[in-house]
Design a protein around this motif. Structure first.
Motif, mmCIF file in Angstrom:
data_model
loop_
_atom_site.group_PDB
_atom_site.id
_atom_site.type_symbol
_atom_site.label_atom_id
_atom_site.label_comp_id
_atom_site.label_asym_id
_atom_site.label_seq_id
_atom_site.Cartn_x
_atom_site.Cartn_y
_atom_site.Cartn_z
ATOM 1 N N SER B 15 29.476 57.620 -8.299
ATOM 2 C CA SER B 15 30.741 57.419 -7.587
ATOM 3 C C SER B 15 31.269 58.744 -7.048
ATOM 4 C CB SER B 15 31.798 56.823 -8.520
ATOM 5 O OG SER B 15 31.420 55.539 -8.890
ATOM 6 N N ILE B 16 31.171 59.783 -7.883
ATOM 7 C CA ILE B 16 31.665 61.101 -7.464
ATOM 8 C C ILE B 16 30.928 61.548 -6.207
ATOM 9 C CG2 ILE B 16 31.771 63.542 -8.104
ATOM 10 C CD1 ILE B 16 32.173 62.633 -11.013
ATOM 11 N N VAL B 17 29.613 61.428 -6.241
ATOM 12 C CA VAL B 17 28.800 61.876 -5.105
ATOM 13 C C VAL B 17 29.146 61.065 -3.849
ATOM 14 C CG1 VAL B 17 26.444 61.996 -4.205
ATOM 15 C CG2 VAL B 17 26.913 62.724 -6.548
ATOM 16 N N CYS B 18 29.186 59.734 -3.995
ATOM 17 C CA CYS B 18 29.416 58.873 -2.826
ATOM 18 C C CYS B 18 30.799 59.088 -2.220
ATOM 19 C CB CYS B 18 29.257 57.411 -3.210
ATOM 20 S SG CYS B 18 27.563 56.976 -3.602
ATOM 21 N N TRP B 19 31.829 59.034 -3.064
ATOM 22 C CA TRP B 19 33.193 59.122 -2.522
ATOM 23 C C TRP B 19 33.496 60.512 -1.983
ATOM 24 C CZ3 TRP B 19 35.532 55.012 -1.024
ATOM 25 C CH2 TRP B 19 35.260 53.794 -1.652
ATOM 26 N N SER B 20 33.008 61.555 -2.675
ATOM 27 C CA SER B 20 33.288 62.897 -2.148
ATOM 28 C C SER B 20 32.522 63.101 -0.846
ATOM 29 C CB SER B 20 32.955 63.980 -3.179
ATOM 30 O OG SER B 20 31.628 63.838 -3.592
ATOM 31 N N GLY B 21 31.303 62.589 -0.771
ATOM 32 C CA GLY B 21 30.521 62.697 0.466
ATOM 33 C C GLY B 21 31.227 62.025 1.629
ATOM 34 N N LEU B 22 31.714 60.824 1.374
ATOM 35 C CA LEU B 22 32.417 60.070 2.422
ATOM 36 C C LEU B 22 33.673 60.817 2.888
ATOM 37 C CD1 LEU B 22 32.704 57.256 3.903
ATOM 38 C CD2 LEU B 22 34.213 56.627 2.038
ATOM 39 N N LEU B 23 34.451 61.259 1.912
ATOM 40 C CA LEU B 23 35.710 61.944 2.258
ATOM 41 C C LEU B 23 35.458 63.281 2.947
ATOM 42 C CD1 LEU B 23 38.817 61.265 1.448
ATOM 43 C CD2 LEU B 23 37.082 59.714 0.639
ATOM 44 N N ILE B 24 34.467 64.015 2.460
ATOM 45 C CA ILE B 24 34.171 65.318 3.079
ATOM 46 C C ILE B 24 33.731 65.096 4.530
ATOM 47 C CG2 ILE B 24 32.586 67.288 3.070
ATOM 48 C CD1 ILE B 24 32.670 67.145 -0.002
ATOM 49 N N GLY B 25 32.859 64.129 4.725
ATOM 50 C CA GLY B 25 32.384 63.830 6.091
ATOM 51 C C GLY B 25 33.544 63.480 7.004
ATOM 52 N N PHE B 26 34.414 62.630 6.500
ATOM 53 C CA PHE B 26 35.575 62.210 7.280
ATOM 54 C C PHE B 26 36.510 63.395 7.571
ATOM 55 C CE2 PHE B 26 39.869 60.046 7.105
ATOM 56 C CZ PHE B 26 39.795 59.537 8.387
ATOM 57 N N GLY B 27 36.709 64.217 6.561
ATOM 58 C CA GLY B 27 37.599 65.369 6.719
ATOM 59 C C GLY B 27 37.046 66.394 7.692
ATOM 60 N N VAL B 28 35.760 66.687 7.547
ATOM 61 C CA VAL B 28 35.137 67.687 8.425
ATOM 62 C C VAL B 28 35.178 67.205 9.874
ATOM 63 C CG1 VAL B 28 32.941 68.790 9.010
ATOM 64 C CG2 VAL B 28 33.697 68.727 6.640
ATOM 65 N N LEU B 29 34.944 65.927 10.067
ATOM 66 C CA LEU B 29 35.026 65.371 11.431
ATOM 67 C C LEU B 29 36.406 65.620 12.031
ATOM 68 C CD1 LEU B 29 33.212 61.919 11.476
ATOM 69 C CD2 LEU B 29 32.754 63.913 12.898
ATOM 70 N N ASN B 30 37.424 65.455 11.224
ATOM 71 C CA ASN B 30 38.789 65.653 11.709
ATOM 72 C C ASN B 30 39.092 67.113 11.994
ATOM 73 O OD1 ASN B 30 40.269 63.088 11.920
ATOM 74 N ND2 ASN B 30 39.579 62.846 9.815
ATOM 75 N N VAL B 31 38.586 67.982 11.126
ATOM 76 C CA VAL B 31 38.807 69.418 11.346
ATOM 77 C C VAL B 31 38.153 69.831 12.669
ATOM 78 C CG1 VAL B 31 38.230 71.728 10.518
ATOM 79 C CG2 VAL B 31 39.080 70.016 8.924
ATOM 80 N N VAL B 32 36.927 69.395 12.836
ATOM 81 C CA VAL B 32 36.213 69.731 14.076
ATOM 82 C C VAL B 32 36.890 69.043 15.267
ATOM 83 C CG1 VAL B 32 34.008 69.535 15.287
ATOM 84 C CG2 VAL B 32 34.046 70.103 12.849
ATOM 85 N N HIS B 74 47.190 65.790 8.676
ATOM 86 C CA HIS B 74 48.013 64.798 7.971
ATOM 87 C C HIS B 74 47.834 63.429 8.626
ATOM 88 C CE1 HIS B 74 51.327 62.887 5.888
ATOM 89 N NE2 HIS B 74 51.839 62.539 7.063
ATOM 90 N N ALA B 75 47.985 63.417 9.944
ATOM 91 C CA ALA B 75 47.950 62.138 10.665
ATOM 92 C C ALA B 75 46.555 61.522 10.656
ATOM 93 C CB ALA B 75 48.420 62.347 12.098
ATOM 94 N N LYS B 76 45.540 62.366 10.810
ATOM 95 C CA LYS B 76 44.199 61.818 10.991
ATOM 96 C C LYS B 76 43.390 61.715 9.703
ATOM 97 C CE LYS B 76 42.632 60.979 14.486
ATOM 98 N NZ LYS B 76 42.622 59.672 15.165
ATOM 99 N N PHE B 78 44.836 62.795 6.061
ATOM 100 C CA PHE B 78 45.555 62.558 4.809
ATOM 101 C C PHE B 78 46.292 61.220 4.771
ATOM 102 C CE2 PHE B 78 44.914 67.125 4.176
ATOM 103 C CZ PHE B 78 44.488 67.101 2.863
ATOM 104 N N LEU B 79 46.523 60.604 5.922
ATOM 105 C CA LEU B 79 47.143 59.275 5.894
ATOM 106 C C LEU B 79 46.105 58.181 5.630
ATOM 107 C CD1 LEU B 79 49.913 59.264 8.659
ATOM 108 C CD2 LEU B 79 50.148 59.467 6.191
ATOM 109 N N THR B 80 44.848 58.470 5.938
ATOM 110 C CA THR B 80 43.783 57.485 5.710
ATOM 111 C C THR B 80 43.114 57.695 4.355
ATOM 112 O OG1 THR B 80 43.394 57.667 8.075
ATOM 113 C CG2 THR B 80 41.792 56.403 6.836
ATOM 114 N N ALA B 81 43.096 58.949 3.915
ATOM 115 C CA ALA B 81 42.370 59.278 2.681
ATOM 116 C C ALA B 81 42.833 58.469 1.460
ATOM 117 C CB ALA B 81 42.480 60.780 2.407
ATOM 118 N N PRO B 82 44.148 58.226 1.281
ATOM 119 C CA PRO B 82 44.534 57.447 0.089
ATOM 120 C C PRO B 82 43.959 56.041 0.104
ATOM 121 C CG PRO B 82 46.464 58.395 1.142
ATOM 122 C CD PRO B 82 45.312 58.650 2.052
#
Lengths: 319, 498
Positions: B15-32, B74-76, B78-82
């Motif tokens: 679970s740790i690997v899957c969820w962190s992978g998903l969130l990191i991917g999503f976050g990095v996409l937003n940063v870029v 925040h908008a892209k 942190f509002l979806t991450a929860p």
């Protein structure tokens, strides 16, 4: 305050009751198991065997009554009780992602470590278990072997075995009975719950019969076998009315054919039966002693009948 | 307990690997994605939002909240991450004990010499630790990608946002665990907790445009989730609420687990008494949360009425907390005031030759030279103008001069365009207001009267030093903000004798 730790009794249960809303799973169970004996707990599925064992481990909480396991109240000090008990659940389920060895190591850790792994290997060898295989690839019987090893591996002073031979082939069943006997010889108490009469007959010193959440009889296993319950086959030369036989005390007509052939179950001496049929020509008579299984089934058959008349009959005890 | 913790953590590894992978991917996409979405098109984006009708504008929220890296994340993200990680938390929480019960494994494990409390807290701690590891990895991923792409994010502030994410998810995971101990199956518990999460997200999203949802939103856990806003205006109290809520729910769940029977396969019975106890516990945890909120923990920066927004602005002025004052303004007002400050800055530059007309009376009643002299006393004012890229002002130079020469206030449109020269509008406004505040020690009496609310907009009458002026309010993202006009706007009655 009485110190029960040195009590002669390994298990002492008084008036144990467990209710699930409307369902009364246990209805005032009284039970004493002496230290160092193999005690059979016999009853059909749903009689309350597992519920009694789970109360002893504080996995479920009784509605009423008291329990002492090796002198300790499991509700007050469950950890102390569990530390001295090797338990094999009736419905054994293990972590599928681990190997047998992994499961045993995990369970050893939960007990604080200290298992003798040479002994564990020896148990695995005797039960013919490959401990390197993943649990998810094991058959029900092999999983049961893992369950047995975890119960025995710490040499606990009390073994609570719920249907220990379930899923095992006859050879392994015999090995389990040998392990049980060895544990007893080393001073352990074994509480052996089963609905299979033959293994209880072979393994236990005393047994209790449980039915519908009540102990209906506690007795040495041999006394069950020595009960003068027998099967009698009668062949008459002249017709003998069924009523003549059915009127004899202790006689139950099991089968009848043209009033000439009868199969009877007789409890007690044969004398009253023989006196009752003196007016009829007997061509042949054959008797055979009942097995524990037949005793048990007959007992249950009687109980069903009695239960219909009096559902509040108390247990009888023979020591 | 340690053995239980280690075992549970090992089971949660996937679970740790899957969820962190998903969130990191999503976050990095937003940063870029910030570069592509925002940096290249800030002004068209602002104009687009400005052109929206009030209800839609209220739904979109404050555009300044997403043209900054913090606001955009925040908008892209942190509002979806929860919602995303919340699903993970709900699955973890609901399965923490119930899965082993349903599969019959707990019967054996609980028969070993470990206390019920040790078993429960060992597993709960492992669940919280797993969430911590996931959020920690997400933080590392976001910070690394921000550094790599040159995004101006403070990694410490980012950690605060991740902390609030952890707290929100932990609250839902704890709720799922509690539900799993009172409902007959893990599926039901996950369904109940998942529904709660979904309701929270929906209510929180729609409350800005539907005021009747406000009271509901105010008591739901996500209301106390700060997300990316924690990077700029972190408040400890809402975080504390989420933490307390998690602890309270775990406490109730632990109490229930200690008292209840360990179920075995097929014993999935709905016990009304247990459900009632669980429901009472959950409601109790919520009541505790609401009490705390009512007492001390009102989330900072959220004003539920125009009057609240006005009072907050007034308090910010009195306490000289200019960041908070700026936060009380609508984006238009911020632009308007930023433009004004730039005009003032240009007007009072000591190195510039005087403009053709000495006419600044539209502003304060002072002449230009008097104003220039006065602003010399406002130490820090000219330093605040370091945020202005003067090269960008060149296209507006004529408009600025014309305004000065024209004797009237610049139009909103002019000021907004002038404001674009500021690299960091909020910082410029904050610093220049702080400098101007040094000019007077007198308390300025301002009052607000006759507030009339019409959906997502409102008007009121502002009384300031004997003058009255109509002031507007807008409801953006559930938060009322002041559409404060600049002095000298057409509705203002000019003060006499100043």
């Amino acid at each position: 305050m009485v110190d029960h730790a040195d009590s002669e009794l390994a298990i002492e249960i008084r008036g144990l009751t467990k209710s699930y809303d409307a369902l009364q799973a246990l209805q005032g169970v009284d039970l004493e198991v002496r230290r160092g004996e193999v005690f059979g707990f016999l009853g059909p599925n749903g009689a309350g065997k597992t519920t009694t064992i789970r109360c002893m481990l504080d996995l479920i909480r009784p509605s009423a009554g008291s329990i002492r396991v090796l002198g300790v109240d499991p509700q007050k000090d469950p950890v102390k009780v569990r530390a001295q008990v090797g338990y094999l659940p009736g419905e054994l389920n293990l972590d599928d992602n681990l190997t047998s060895r992994g499961v045993l190591r995990l369970l050893d850790t939960l007990r604080g470590g200290g298992a003798n792994w040479k002994f564990v290997e020896e148990l695995a060898r005797r039960l013919d278990l490959d401990m390197g295989r993943s649990i998810k690839n094991l058959s029900k019987g092999n999983k049961q072997k893992v369950g047995l090893i975890q119960a025995f591996m710490h040499h606990p002073p009390l073994l609570l075995l719920d249907e220990p031979t379930g899923g095992l082939d006859p050879l392994m069943q015999r090995e389990v009975l040998r392990l049980t006997a060895e544990a007893r010889d080393e001073g352990a108490t074994v509480f052996f719950s089963s609905h299979i009469l033959s293994e209880v007959q072979a393994a236990t010193d005393r047994l209790a019969v449980v039915r519908r959440g009540r102990i209906v009889e506690i007795a040495p296993t041999q006394s069950f076998l020595q009960r003068s319950l027998r099967r009698v086959r009668l062949e008459f030369g002249t017709a003998c009315p069924r009523e003549v036989l059915a009127a004899v005390e202790g006689v139950k007509v099991l089968e009848e054919s043209e009033r000439l052939h009868y199969r009877l179950q007789v409890e007690g001496d044969l004398d009253p039966l023989l006196k009752a049929i003196t007016d009829y020509r007997v061509k042949d008579i054959a008797t055979e002693a009942a097995s524990l299984e037949e005793v048990f089934l007959a007992y249950y058959s009687d109980e069903e009948h009695a239960a219909a008349q009096n559902d509040h009959r108390g247990p009888s005890t023979t020591t | 307990m340690l053995a239980t913790l280690r075992y549970t953590l090992r089971r949660l590894l996937l679970s740790i690997v899957c969820w962190s992978g998903l969130l990191i991917g999503f976050g990095v996409l937003n940063v870029v994605g910030f570069d592509y979405v925002v940096r290249e098109s800030i002004d068209p984006l602002l104009e687009l939002v400005e052109s929206l009708p009030p209800p839609l504008k209220a739904l979109v929220g404050d555009p300044n909240d997403f043209i900054t890296p913090e606001g955009f994340l925040h908008a892209k993200f942190f509002l979806t991450a929860p919602l995303l990680l919340g699903i993970g938390g709900v699955l973890m929480g609901s399965g923490l004990i119930a899965v082993d019960e349903e599969k019959g494994r707990l019967d054996l494990i609980a028969a070993y010499p470990i206390s019920r409390a040790g078993l429960f807290w060992g597993r709960s701690t492992a669940m919280l630790a797993a969430l911590t590891v996931i959020v920690l990895l997400v933080w590392v991923g976001l910070a690394t990608s921000a550094i790599a792409t040159g995004l101006d994010l403070h990694v410490g502030a980012l950690a605060l946002s991740c902390l609030t994410l952890w707290a929100a998810v932990a609250a839902f995971a704890a709720a799922a665990l509690l539900f799993s101990l009172v409902l007959p199956s893990r599926i039901l518990a996950a369904g109940a907790a998942g529904s709660l999460l979904l309701v929270c997200v929906i209510v929180e999203n729609f409350a800005p445009t539907m005021p009747f949802l406000d009271p509901v939103a105010a008591v739901l856990p996500l209301h106390f989730y700060q997300g990316g806003k924690a990077m700029t205006e972190f408040a400890a109290a809402p975080l504390l609420v989420l933490l307390l809520m998690t602890v309270a729910q775990l406490g109730v769940a632990g109490y229930l687990f200690l008292r209840r029977d360990i179920r075995v396969i097929g014993e999935g019975v709905l016990e009304v008494r247990r459900v009632s106890l669980g429901a009472a516990g959950w409601i109790g945890a919520y009541a505790l949360m609401v009490l705390i909120v009512g007492a001390v923990a009102e989330p900072r920066g959220v004003h539920r009425t125009p009057e609240e927004a006005f009072a907050a602005a007034q308090q910010a002025v009195e306490q000289k907390q200019w960041d908070q004052f700026v936060a009380c303004l609508t984006p238009s007002a911020r632009d308007r005031w930023t433009g004004l400050m730039i005009v003032l800055g240009e007007l009072s530059r000591p190195d510039d030759s005087p403009p053709p007309a000495d006419n600044a009376a539209w502003l304060t009643g002072f002449s230009r030279s008097q104003l220039q002299s006065l602003l010399k006393g406002a130490s820090g004012f000219h330093e605040a103008m370091r945020h202005v890229d003067r090269a960008q002002l060149e296209p507006y130079r004529d408009e600025i001069n014309a305004t000065l020469a024209g004797g009237g206030p610049p139009s909103d449109d002019t000021l907004r365009r002038i404001a674009r020269a500021a690299e960091d509008r909020n910082a410029l406004l904050r610093d220049s207001l702080a400098a101007l505040a040094k000019l007077t020690q007198n308390r300025i009496e301002v009052s607000l009267e006759d507030v009339e609310v019409d959906g997502a907009v409102a008007t009121g009458t502002l009384s300031l030093m004997g003058t009255t002026q109509t002031v507007g309010f807008q409801r953006l993202g559930g938060d009322w903000k002041i559409d404060l006009p600049v002095p000298g706007a057409s509705s203002t009655q000019p003060p006499q004798g100043l």
